[in-house]
Enzyme design. Sequence first.
Site, PDB file in Angstrom:
ATOM      1  N   GLU A 287       9.543 -37.070  57.189  1.00 58.13           N
ATOM      2  CA  GLU A 287       9.793 -35.635  57.095  1.00 58.13           C
ATOM      3  C   GLU A 287       9.686 -34.972  58.470  1.00 58.13           C
ATOM      4  O   GLU A 287      10.279 -33.924  58.715  1.00 58.13           O
ATOM      5  CB  GLU A 287       8.786 -35.007  56.120  1.00 58.13           C
ATOM      6  CG  GLU A 287       9.398 -33.968  55.222  1.00 58.13           C
ATOM      7  CD  GLU A 287       8.489 -33.540  54.080  1.00 58.13           C
ATOM      8  OE1 GLU A 287       8.958 -33.558  52.937  1.00 58.13           O
ATOM      9  OE2 GLU A 287       7.326 -33.189  54.314  1.00 58.13           O
ATOM     10  N   HIS A 308       8.221 -62.165  49.324  1.00 62.80           N
ATOM     11  CA  HIS A 308       8.986 -62.860  48.295  1.00 62.80           C
ATOM     12  C   HIS A 308      10.115 -61.992  47.755  1.00 62.80           C
ATOM     13  O   HIS A 308      10.700 -62.296  46.728  1.00 62.80           O
ATOM     14  CB  HIS A 308       8.046 -63.302  47.173  1.00 62.80           C
ATOM     15  CG  HIS A 308       7.004 -64.257  47.664  1.00 62.80           C
ATOM     16  ND1 HIS A 308       7.084 -65.620  47.515  1.00 62.80           N
ATOM     17  CD2 HIS A 308       5.869 -64.030  48.387  1.00 62.80           C
ATOM     18  CE1 HIS A 308       6.040 -66.192  48.087  1.00 62.80           C
ATOM     19  NE2 HIS A 308       5.293 -65.242  48.630  1.00 62.80           N
ATOM     20  N   LYS A 422      16.397 -28.707  46.094  1.00 64.92           N
ATOM     21  CA  LYS A 422      15.771 -27.666  45.269  1.00 64.92           C
ATOM     22  C   LYS A 422      16.814 -26.636  44.856  1.00 64.92           C
ATOM     23  O   LYS A 422      16.863 -26.195  43.714  1.00 64.92           O
ATOM     24  CB  LYS A 422      14.662 -26.956  46.062  1.00 64.92           C
ATOM     25  CG  LYS A 422      13.457 -27.818  46.326  1.00 64.92           C
ATOM     26  CD  LYS A 422      12.353 -26.983  46.956  1.00 64.92           C
ATOM     27  CE  LYS A 422      11.266 -27.867  47.504  1.00 64.92           C
ATOM     28  NZ  LYS A 422      10.351 -27.166  48.388  1.00 64.92           N
TER      29      LYS A 422
HETATM   30  O1  PA5 Z   1       4.922 -31.713  54.302  1.00 63.40           O
HETATM   31  C1  PA5 Z   1       5.302 -30.793  53.583  1.00 63.40           C
HETATM   32  O2  PA5 Z   1       5.269 -29.606  53.961  1.00 63.40           O
HETATM   33  C2  PA5 Z   1       5.811 -31.042  52.180  1.00 63.40           C
HETATM   34  O3  PA5 Z   1       5.854 -32.384  51.865  1.00 63.40           O
HETATM   35  C3  PA5 Z   1       4.917 -30.337  51.162  1.00 63.40           C
HETATM   36  O4  PA5 Z   1       3.613 -30.828  51.270  1.00 63.40           O
HETATM   37  C4  PA5 Z   1       5.422 -30.521  49.733  1.00 63.40           C
HETATM   38  O5  PA5 Z   1       6.748 -30.126  49.634  1.00 63.40           O
HETATM   39  C5  PA5 Z   1       4.581 -29.719  48.758  1.00 63.40           C
HETATM   40  O6  PA5 Z   1       4.586 -28.375  49.097  1.00 63.40           O
HETATM   41  P1  PA5 Z   1       3.565 -27.335  48.512  1.00 63.40           P
HETATM   42  O7  PA5 Z   1       2.193 -27.714  48.955  1.00 63.40           O
HETATM   43  O8  PA5 Z   1       3.999 -26.032  49.068  1.00 63.40           O
HETATM   44  O9  PA5 Z   1       3.672 -27.395  47.005  1.00 63.40           O
END
Ligand code: PA5
Length: 446
Positions: A287, A308, A422
């Site tokens: 990310e 494996h 989303k």
């Molecule tokens: O690293 C990030 O920002 C994302 O992976 C969030 O942690 C994830 O989308 C969850 O978001 P939130 O804590 O707002 O529900």
Amino acid sequence: MDIRINVDSIAPFVNKNIEKKLIEEAVEANKSLYEKTGKGNDFLGWVNLPLLVNESDITEIEVVSQNLREIADVIIVTGIGGSYLGAKAVIEALHSSFDAYVERNNPKIIFAGHHLDEDYLAEMLDFIENKSVACIVISKSGTTTEPAVAFRIIKRHIEQRYGKTGAKERIVAITDHSRGALRKLAEQEGYRTFVIPDDVGGRFSILTPVGLLPISVAGIDIRILLKGATDMEKASDTGIAASENICLRYAVARNLLYNSGKKIEIFANYNPKLHYLTEWWKQLFGESEGKEGKGIFPAGVDFTSDLHSMGQYIQEGERILFETVISIKKPHEELVVPEDAENLDQLNFLAGKRISEVNRMAELGTMLAHVDGGVPNIRIEIPELNPYVIGQLIYFFEKSCGISGYLLGVNPFDQPGVEAYKKNMFALLGKAGYESEGEKLRERIK
Ligand code: PA5
């Protein structure tokens, strides 16, 4: 430091001429993390975080944790992405594979809100039906669909069993200090809350209450975890020479490999307890770096199991891979291969050897085979699995990721691409405001 990094095997695979320049850039990147002069500089709260968590923050977490442990046999941690993976990784790494912690009077920690599977949630309700239960609901934005859906179900279950007053004791919310639906809901219902700092993004939030509260309710000493992270912060600050700074060395090594066409990094462990550390690591790097058409693709394998399955591809498939192996020196237990008088399985050559020695030879043999097959190897060596070492590892990867993202030239602290799915999901589900998008999308999936 307890963690060591070995990058000896990468030399034949990389362009040494750019190494010096990359090291200089990495030194600058580390500086800008502290001076907040780089991209995404409003999300750098994690850099000094281990030092900033103070005694009263820790005590508050421990008090709430103790209360939850006393009133519940099962605690449901509800969150997704950065609001779930860190706690899951640490708990799995430090608990017995067979949940012996339950026997030692620790509650069982289960997770929800990290996907949308109906069967999982229904089975969870069956599982908790006759057990005393509590919930830690975590969402920084307070608006994420997966945990919000799961929490609606869990909240109703808890209220039906314990009433609104009981729910106040059994539900703790971790969210933004003022924004988002979860903050509003928590205030209205009178839940105990913890705040996720504004300047710490989800995947860097494990050392905030997001990770610390679930880890503490699991019976793990968060003070020791934080001490490990603090020591790693000190060992990787701007005063440390580049050659001694293992965060910087890891970031440079992976970027050298990336620049030589190694586009996929496979994170490998030889201990199944590290499966979720791999998942956390994948999120952290994926990310943070996968944007603007760039970035190493982070993949994960559990060895020797995956030798494996994925072993064949790693040995002989496309030569665009490198491996980063977490190597644990010492297991906690001791178990040897027994002697067998009949030796029908012809394993007596191993009799008397510890399983960990067999595992170690598998690891070393695999490393040599993969390097010979064109897959360079970075080894991250740790002495054993304990909260102090895990604390070091967490900060090690966070810092390496920040530096590495800056070497790549991206903003490692945003995630604009996550919004695309989303938007489509809301449009397909008919959320208000998405009507025309919904129509167009439905045409495409007829
Ligand atoms: O690293 C990030 O920002 C994302 O992976 C969030 O942690 C994830 O989308 C969850 O978001 P939130 O804590 O707002 O529900």
